[in-house]
Design an enzyme around this catalytic site. Sequence first.
Site, mmCIF file in Angstrom:
data_model
loop_
_atom_site.group_PDB
_atom_site.id
_atom_site.type_symbol
_atom_site.label_atom_id
_atom_site.label_comp_id
_atom_site.label_asym_id
_atom_site.label_seq_id
_atom_site.Cartn_x
_atom_site.Cartn_y
_atom_site.Cartn_z
ATOM 1 N N GLU A 175 -22.396 -17.906 8.786
ATOM 2 C CA GLU A 175 -22.549 -17.247 7.478
ATOM 3 C C GLU A 175 -23.462 -18.056 6.563
ATOM 4 O OE1 GLU A 175 -18.625 -16.171 6.011
ATOM 5 O OE2 GLU A 175 -18.622 -14.392 7.276
ATOM 6 N N GLU A 382 -17.296 -11.543 13.989
ATOM 7 C CA GLU A 382 -16.059 -11.606 13.207
ATOM 8 C C GLU A 382 -15.759 -10.211 12.668
ATOM 9 O OE1 GLU A 382 -15.709 -14.506 10.038
ATOM 10 O OE2 GLU A 382 -16.751 -16.026 11.228
HETATM 11 C C1 BGP Z 1 -15.625 -15.709 7.170
HETATM 12 C C2 BGP Z 1 -15.664 -17.078 7.783
HETATM 13 C C3 BGP Z 1 -14.477 -17.481 8.560
HETATM 14 C C4 BGP Z 1 -13.188 -16.809 8.168
HETATM 15 C C5 BGP Z 1 -13.292 -15.402 7.685
HETATM 16 C C6 BGP Z 1 -12.070 -14.851 6.982
HETATM 17 O O1 BGP Z 1 -16.228 -15.777 5.926
HETATM 18 O O2 BGP Z 1 -16.782 -17.218 8.632
HETATM 19 O O3 BGP Z 1 -14.445 -18.872 8.656
HETATM 20 O O4 BGP Z 1 -12.273 -17.605 7.603
HETATM 21 O O5 BGP Z 1 -14.385 -15.182 6.851
HETATM 22 O O6 BGP Z 1 -11.977 -15.388 5.704
HETATM 23 P P1 BGP Z 1 -10.666 -16.035 5.133
HETATM 24 O O7 BGP Z 1 -10.253 -17.056 6.128
HETATM 25 O O8 BGP Z 1 -11.017 -16.620 3.849
HETATM 26 O O9 BGP Z 1 -9.688 -14.935 5.031
#
Ligand code: BGP
Length: 484
Positions: A175, A382
Amino acid sequence: MGFRKDFLWGGAVAAHQLEGGWDQGGKGPSIADVMTAGGNGIPRRITDGVLPGENYPNHEAIDFYHHYKEDIALFAEMGFKAFRTSIAWSRIYPNGDDAVPNEEGLKFYDDMFDTMHKYGIEPVITLQHFEMPYHLAKQYNGFMDKRCIDFFVTFAKTCFERYKGKVKYWMTFNEINNQAACETAHHMLQEGAVLTTDDNPDNQFMMYQSGINELIASAKAVQIGHAIDANNMIGCMIGFVPVYPATCNPKDMMEYTAANHRKYWFADVQCTGIIPGYLEKYWERKGYKIDLTDEEREEIRKGKVDYAGFSYYMSMTTAWREGNDEYDFNEQANEARHVVSDVVKNPYLKCSDWGWPIDPLGLRYSLNWFTDRYHLPMMIVENGLGAYDKKEADGSVNDDYRIAYLRNHIEAMREAVNEDGVDLLGYQMWAPIDIVSASTGEMDKRYGFIYVNKNNAGEGDLSRSKKKSFDWYKHVIETNGEEL
Ligand code: BGP
């Protein structure tokens, strides 16, 4: 019709969010190790080094460091074809600028990749996922310093050489674009190891300079990765939140265009090798003197990625506002810096418990957006739902809401493949096992098919158990996405 035969069904995590063992096996502290636990709506704090008496949830996380064999066996039981994780940079180079790598760290990932291959699981590896060595932040101010380009390239080269034949799918920076729209201390540290404060008026300039340095590092790593193994597929990783214009007012449409530029210039650079004209003009207007030489531009041109990897959780909607330069709008309003937000509520969408708009069709739109703009193969690296899960007296977790979220998104992705003909390599659901949330540091923001017995207060024995969604996803993979 349907997904390709070798479609990479799997799940994604990041080292710092699950490994724990933050100071074991020769690992140095990373930037994630100085972030305290926040909460739903409560930001994480960044401390000046690791301080006694503070609660750092990533230090233990879910102790994947000692549990990875049983966890990977559970992923194999679901039929995973791929598993995405990251290599914690500070396990390999504890300070980031060390002369030699840490053999114990290298060996740890050798064993982990061997375990995956034992089950026919393909590793999909991120090199930098919010976890640069803390020393690089403290000593160099991260990617504000050009020397960090070389440190990253050395780290990448070490990994490409060591894991040649074991890892084919790579991504350089996770990201990488998140800092573009947020420019907060949290994002500047997470994405570029730059130490700043929320109200620093220089954040935007620093975001562009450190971002450009990361893009040079990424492009150099892509070239080295190809030279070491021509089979390597090296992608970008974009945090993708598709932008919708609030109305058909042409001014909203131009605001939409500006928001795309502001959020996705990183993707434009990594996928096309070109510094876009809109960016050069913006720097000119702002008087930003970005240090970017002709040789570095050439590196960027030669270091285009092989595929577009992106995360997808939600969409966003923007509107033009009277009296504002559209480029000064920001995703997050920042009163201290007089930054106005252009984000408005989308009345057609419901939100998760953490306020993230749920929009399955937006995933189909995203796959089309990437295809129309770059014409590259893609991987969804993701996608998932963070939710409060309830463990019943009999130990079960009936997470029908998670199944519904994933079903609707996979359906939209299937339509993009079947109807729109997009070239999709795989789908990595986030996150197959409960882990520490990146934005809030919570354990109770759960994503997994596998429940981990640990809560926000750090209580629990870390035992693993299957949720209802476990068997559901297993069936999805078994039928190659035919039966949802
Ligand atoms: C993305 C990231 C991850 C992950 C996910 C969910 O932004 O690449 O590392 O954590 O989001 O976000 P969160 O964990 O804040 O719910």
